[in-house]
Design a protein around this motif. Structure first.
Motif, PDB file in Angstrom:
ATOM      1  N   TYR A 110       0.832  -1.212   0.000  1.00 54.57           N
ATOM      2  CA  TYR A 110       0.000   0.000   0.000  1.00 54.57           C
ATOM      3  C   TYR A 110       0.860   1.253   0.000  1.00 54.57           C
ATOM      4  O   TYR A 110       1.798   1.386   0.793  1.00 54.57           O
ATOM      5  CB  TYR A 110      -0.919  -0.028   1.223  1.00 54.57           C
ATOM      6  CG  TYR A 110      -1.654   1.263   1.470  1.00 54.57           C
ATOM      7  CD1 TYR A 110      -2.578   1.752   0.550  1.00 54.57           C
ATOM      8  CD2 TYR A 110      -1.424   2.006   2.625  1.00 54.57           C
ATOM      9  CE1 TYR A 110      -3.239   2.946   0.777  1.00 54.57           C
ATOM     10  CE2 TYR A 110      -2.085   3.190   2.866  1.00 54.57           C
ATOM     11  CZ  TYR A 110      -2.994   3.665   1.935  1.00 54.57           C
ATOM     12  OH  TYR A 110      -3.644   4.845   2.154  1.00 54.57           O
ATOM     13  N   PHE A 111       0.508   2.197  -0.909  1.00 54.51           N
ATOM     14  CA  PHE A 111       1.198   3.478  -1.022  1.00 54.51           C
ATOM     15  C   PHE A 111       0.228   4.592  -0.600  1.00 54.51           C
ATOM     16  O   PHE A 111      -0.784   4.830  -1.274  1.00 54.51           O
ATOM     17  CB  PHE A 111       1.649   3.730  -2.464  1.00 54.51           C
ATOM     18  CG  PHE A 111       2.302   2.550  -3.145  1.00 54.51           C
ATOM     19  CD1 PHE A 111       3.206   1.741  -2.473  1.00 54.51           C
ATOM     20  CD2 PHE A 111       1.997   2.242  -4.474  1.00 54.51           C
ATOM     21  CE1 PHE A 111       3.801   0.660  -3.100  1.00 54.51           C
ATOM     22  CE2 PHE A 111       2.589   1.158  -5.110  1.00 54.51           C
ATOM     23  CZ  PHE A 111       3.482   0.363  -4.431  1.00 54.51           C
ATOM     24  N   HIS A 112       0.530   5.257   0.499  1.00 49.76           N
ATOM     25  CA  HIS A 112      -0.376   6.301   0.998  1.00 49.76           C
ATOM     26  C   HIS A 112      -0.379   7.530   0.084  1.00 49.76           C
ATOM     27  O   HIS A 112       0.549   7.774  -0.674  1.00 49.76           O
ATOM     28  CB  HIS A 112       0.014   6.704   2.415  1.00 49.76           C
ATOM     29  CG  HIS A 112       1.339   7.415   2.512  1.00 49.76           C
ATOM     30  ND1 HIS A 112       1.521   8.732   2.138  1.00 49.76           N
ATOM     31  CD2 HIS A 112       2.557   6.990   2.944  1.00 49.76           C
ATOM     32  CE1 HIS A 112       2.768   9.096   2.336  1.00 49.76           C
ATOM     33  NE2 HIS A 112       3.434   8.038   2.809  1.00 49.76           N
ATOM     34  N   GLY A 113      -1.444   8.303   0.192  1.00 50.81           N
ATOM     35  CA  GLY A 113      -1.552   9.549  -0.556  1.00 50.81           C
ATOM     36  C   GLY A 113      -0.975  10.730   0.204  1.00 50.81           C
ATOM     37  O   GLY A 113      -0.419  10.589   1.294  1.00 50.81           O
ATOM     38  N   GLY A 114      -1.126  11.927  -0.406  1.00 51.56           N
ATOM     39  CA  GLY A 114      -0.644  13.139   0.235  1.00 51.56           C
ATOM     40  C   GLY A 114       0.088  14.079  -0.700  1.00 51.56           C
ATOM     41  O   GLY A 114       0.980  14.814  -0.256  1.00 51.56           O
ATOM     42  N   ALA A 115      -0.276  14.085  -1.988  1.00 51.05           N
ATOM     43  CA  ALA A 115       0.317  15.012  -2.969  1.00 51.05           C
ATOM     44  C   ALA A 115       1.833  14.896  -3.029  1.00 51.05           C
ATOM     45  O   ALA A 115       2.518  15.879  -3.308  1.00 51.05           O
ATOM     46  CB  ALA A 115      -0.097  16.456  -2.678  1.00 51.05           C
ATOM     47  N   PHE A 116       2.341  13.713  -2.729  1.00 49.31           N
ATOM     48  CA  PHE A 116       3.769  13.401  -2.824  1.00 49.31           C
ATOM     49  C   PHE A 116       4.614  14.060  -1.733  1.00 49.31           C
ATOM     50  O   PHE A 116       5.807  13.779  -1.637  1.00 49.31           O
ATOM     51  CB  PHE A 116       4.352  13.787  -4.190  1.00 49.31           C
ATOM     52  CG  PHE A 116       3.628  13.216  -5.358  1.00 49.31           C
ATOM     53  CD1 PHE A 116       3.809  11.892  -5.736  1.00 49.31           C
ATOM     54  CD2 PHE A 116       2.739  13.994  -6.090  1.00 49.31           C
ATOM     55  CE1 PHE A 116       3.135  11.358  -6.823  1.00 49.31           C
ATOM     56  CE2 PHE A 116       2.058  13.466  -7.183  1.00 49.31           C
ATOM     57  CZ  PHE A 116       2.254  12.157  -7.550  1.00 49.31           C
ATOM     58  N   PHE A 117       4.036  14.939  -0.901  1.00 42.32           N
ATOM     59  CA  PHE A 117       4.834  15.582   0.148  1.00 42.32           C
ATOM     60  C   PHE A 117       4.186  15.482   1.526  1.00 42.32           C
ATOM     61  O   PHE A 117       4.798  15.856   2.527  1.00 42.32           O
ATOM     62  CB  PHE A 117       5.119  17.053  -0.191  1.00 42.32           C
ATOM     63  CG  PHE A 117       3.990  18.017   0.061  1.00 42.32           C
ATOM     64  CD1 PHE A 117       3.963  18.805   1.207  1.00 42.32           C
ATOM     65  CD2 PHE A 117       2.962  18.166  -0.853  1.00 42.32           C
ATOM     66  CE1 PHE A 117       2.935  19.702   1.442  1.00 42.32           C
ATOM     67  CE2 PHE A 117       1.938  19.073  -0.638  1.00 42.32           C
ATOM     68  CZ  PHE A 117       1.921  19.845   0.519  1.00 42.32           C
ATOM     69  N   LEU A 118       2.980  14.962   1.597  1.00 39.49           N
ATOM     70  CA  LEU A 118       2.302  14.760   2.863  1.00 39.49           C
ATOM     71  C   LEU A 118       2.037  13.268   3.045  1.00 39.49           C
ATOM     72  O   LEU A 118       2.344  12.446   2.189  1.00 39.49           O
ATOM     73  CB  LEU A 118       0.983  15.536   2.895  1.00 39.49           C
ATOM     74  CG  LEU A 118       1.080  17.058   2.873  1.00 39.49           C
ATOM     75  CD1 LEU A 118      -0.305  17.667   2.709  1.00 39.49           C
ATOM     76  CD2 LEU A 118       1.746  17.576   4.140  1.00 39.49           C
ATOM     77  N   GLY A 119       1.426  12.931   4.169  1.00 44.90           N
ATOM     78  CA  GLY A 119       1.105  11.544   4.456  1.00 44.90           C
ATOM     79  C   GLY A 119       2.270  10.788   5.051  1.00 44.90           C
ATOM     80  O   GLY A 119       3.437  11.169   4.893  1.00 44.90           O
ATOM     81  N   SER A 120       1.946   9.705   5.739  1.00 51.68           N
ATOM     82  CA  SER A 120       2.967   8.902   6.417  1.00 51.68           C
ATOM     83  C   SER A 120       2.365   7.558   6.783  1.00 51.68           C
ATOM     84  O   SER A 120       1.164   7.311   6.602  1.00 51.68           O
ATOM     85  CB  SER A 120       3.447   9.607   7.686  1.00 51.68           C
ATOM     86  OG  SER A 120       2.405   9.645   8.663  1.00 51.68           O
ATOM     87  N   LEU A 121       3.187   6.705   7.340  1.00 48.43           N
ATOM     88  CA  LEU A 121       2.678   5.440   7.857  1.00 48.43           C
ATOM     89  C   LEU A 121       1.601   5.671   8.911  1.00 48.43           C
ATOM     90  O   LEU A 121       0.641   4.905   9.016  1.00 48.43           O
ATOM     91  CB  LEU A 121       3.820   4.619   8.452  1.00 48.43           C
ATOM     92  CG  LEU A 121       4.919   4.164   7.486  1.00 48.43           C
ATOM     93  CD1 LEU A 121       6.018   3.433   8.253  1.00 48.43           C
ATOM     94  CD2 LEU A 121       4.366   3.281   6.383  1.00 48.43           C
TER      95      LEU A 121
END
Length: 310
Positions: free
Chosen positions: A77-88
């Motif tokens: 699974y790859f989280h979202g976040g506009a490539f600069f936000l989001g985390s585990l």
């Protein structure tokens, strides 16, 4: 149908964008402040933080095991976040729900973020972890069945790009690709898709914000016309894994996801496109507690079980 009233109520409390420059550190801190305490998260048989030693370097991962069975199929699974936000942590509840509803072991990838690591760093991390999962499957408790990849928003971009890279490299272990409201076209001309105009304002993600949000990822010199940057630009989609593409009615990115689904289908790829009425971009992360939207995890499970990996 109109925007779901519970979503509309929450969006009405948010301040309107003021056009000020984006501050990644502040936005990440704001996200972190909303993470559920550990004792309020969905319980699973095991949740373990680990490090995947890959060709891209050491990549942090979190492994979710739904039951005490000795082996499981796998979702990376790859989280979202506009490539600069989001985390585990920000997407921990999504990974838990995926594991619980599908019965698959979920490996969530803590890939490198822009602007510190622009394209292709995050993509390389995601692809490398998929290959790591396949090569170390025995120690991970992989049953040799499904090895699916899934992601939301920018994570959906990575899903499409990883599937393409794997195909071109002759790596044929990926059995399914699951894209939740994916960002597939980083050419942000608002005339390209009707949904960019129809859903431009008032639904959480705004069309005017797409370019500045994704600039961090592109500023390393990436070209929006590169199919690994904008997977919808890929000319030949034949031979890719079966796909589930979930879109949201009130999402600026709705039409590019649905166009990608049509193109996959035309290329002979077994493809399901599922639009969620009344939903907005990010609903799986933000509003999956609403029963109408939580069913996306059951739909994912049905998709995985309909086309089992070989």
């Amino acid at each position: 149908m109109p925007l779901h009233p519970q979503i509309a109520k929450i969006l009405a409390t948010l301040p309107a964008p003021d056009g000020s420059p984006l501050d990644p550190a502040a936005l990440r801190a704001n996200e972190a402040a909303r993470i559920l305490p550990a004792d309020q998260r969905l319980p699973l048989h095991a949740v373990v933080d680990a490090t995947a030693v890959t060709s891209a370097g050491e990549v942090p991962v979190r492994i979710y095991t739904p039951t005490d069975a000795a082996e499981h199929s796998i979702i990376v699974y790859f989280h979202g976040g506009a490539f600069f936000l989001g985390s585990l942590d920000t997407h921990d509840h999504v990974a838990r729900a995926l594991a619980s509803e599908t019965g698959h072991k979920v490996i969530s990838v803590g890939y490198r973020l822009a602007p510190e690591a622009p394209f292709p760093a995050g993509l390389e991390d995601c692809y490398a972890v998929v290959r790591w999962a396949a090569s170390t499957g025995g120690s991970l408790g992989w049953d040799g069945g499904n090895l699916a990849i899934a992601g939301d928003s920018s994570g959906g971009n990575f899903v499409a790009a990883v599937a393409a890279k794997a195909h071109d490299d002759g790596f044929h272990h990926i059995t399914h690709q699951i894209l939740y409201y994916p960002s597939l076209d980083l050419d942000f001309d608002a005339n390209r898709y009707l949904s960019l105009r129809e859903n431009a304002e008032g639904y959480g993600l705004e069309t005017a914000g797409l370019k500045p949000f994704n600039a961090f990822y592109l500023d390393g010199g990436a070209e929006p016309g590169d199919p690994l940057v904008s997977p919808i630009k890929r000319a030949d989609l034949t031979g890719l894994p079966p796909a589930l593409i979930v879109t949201a009615e009130f999402d600026p990115l709705r039409d590019e996801g649905e166009l990608y689904g049509r193109r996959l289908d035309e290329a002979g790829v077994d493809t399901t496109v599922s639009r969620y009425s009344g939903a907005n971009h990010g609903f799986i992360q933000n509003f999956s507690w609403i029963p109408e939207f939580h069913r996306v995890f059951a739909e994912t499970s049905e998709f995985l079980n309909r086309s089992p990996g070989k």
